[in-house]
Write a protein that holds these residues in place. Structure first.
Motif: not given
Length: 248
Positions: A89, A92-93, A97-98, A135, A140-143, A145-146
């Protein structure tokens, strides 16, 4: 190199586990399990520290050294192996993350940087499709990350050539990863498939179709990676509905 080859073999085994490919299960030993009932595997023990060491010393995820272990751990977690979920986690972030984190990983072009004068500067950084494919193994992915994955898809499309392929730089050939133009294209196609859902722009769907057509028409080779990726991309197409599960 032997350690990397071992982790790749383990990864492909995980990717094909449970697929409709014919197997003779009696040939393989029963998986060891921990007291908690979760599977355990020695190759996984090397994935996390190797990837963590690479990130801490190189400050870079622009090649396969981080995405491949991340993918292996994600697939292993889906199939019941005990993994370091916090590491997966957090990593990945830190990479997705941005937009700023994506650029800091040295995967994504930074407009503030001077132009890269090298020939490969005009090509696609292959760390991007590796990361995008990795990925898809995550639950699941955070917004943020999407959004980063959408940026990766846009960069892939921006670097696509008119015939549907991507430029390949033979001087950067690093078997068994960046082995040929077709193996690179297979990775890119799998990455683009993951971001080309039913709501994707028509131009993106057309670009994916051109890429698949180019890859299908490309001269076949006897490279092991070409053969493995052909199987893996076929499995990826069969699992296409997972797009909705991970993006919504």
């Amino acid at each position: 190199m032997l350690e990397h080859q071992g982790s790749r073999r383990f990864l492909l085994g995980l990717a094909f586990h449970g697929s409709p490919l014919p197997t003779n299960r009696s040939r393989f030993p029963r998986q060891n399990r921990s007291r908690s009932g979760r599977r355990s595997s020695a190759p996984l023990d090397t994935c996390r520290p190797k990837a963590a060491a690479w990130l801490s010393t190189r400050k870079c995820a622009a090649c396969h050294h981080v995405p491949m272990p991340l993918w292996a751990l994600g697939e292993a977690g889906r199939q019941g192996y005990a993994i370091d979920q916090k590491f997966v986690a957090d990593t990945t972030e830190s990479l997705l993350g941005s937009r700023d984190k994506l650029m800091a990983s040295k995967n994504f072009p930074n407009p503030a940087d001077p132009p890269d004068p090298r020939p490969q500067g005009r090509g696609l950084n292959m760390g991007l499709p590796f990361l995008a494919v990795a990925t898809r193994s995550l639950p699941r992915l955070e917004e943020g990350q999407k959004r980063s994955l959408k940026l990766i898809a846009e960069e892939i499309l921006r670097k696509q050539q008119p015939d549907g392929s991507w430029e390949f730089f033979a001087t950067l050939r690093r078997p068994p990863i960046n082995e040929s133009q077709t193996t690179d294209a297979a990775w890119i196609v799998m990455a683009l498939e993951g971001e080309t859902g039913p709501d994707a722009p028509e131009s993106q769907r057309e670009a994916l179709s051109r890429a698949v057509a180019w890859l299908d028409a490309a001269k076949p080779s006897d490279l092991h990676q070409d053969k493995a990726l052909k199987l893996l991309s076929g499995e990826s197409l069969r699992q296409a509905p997972r797009y909705d599960a991970i993006h919504h």
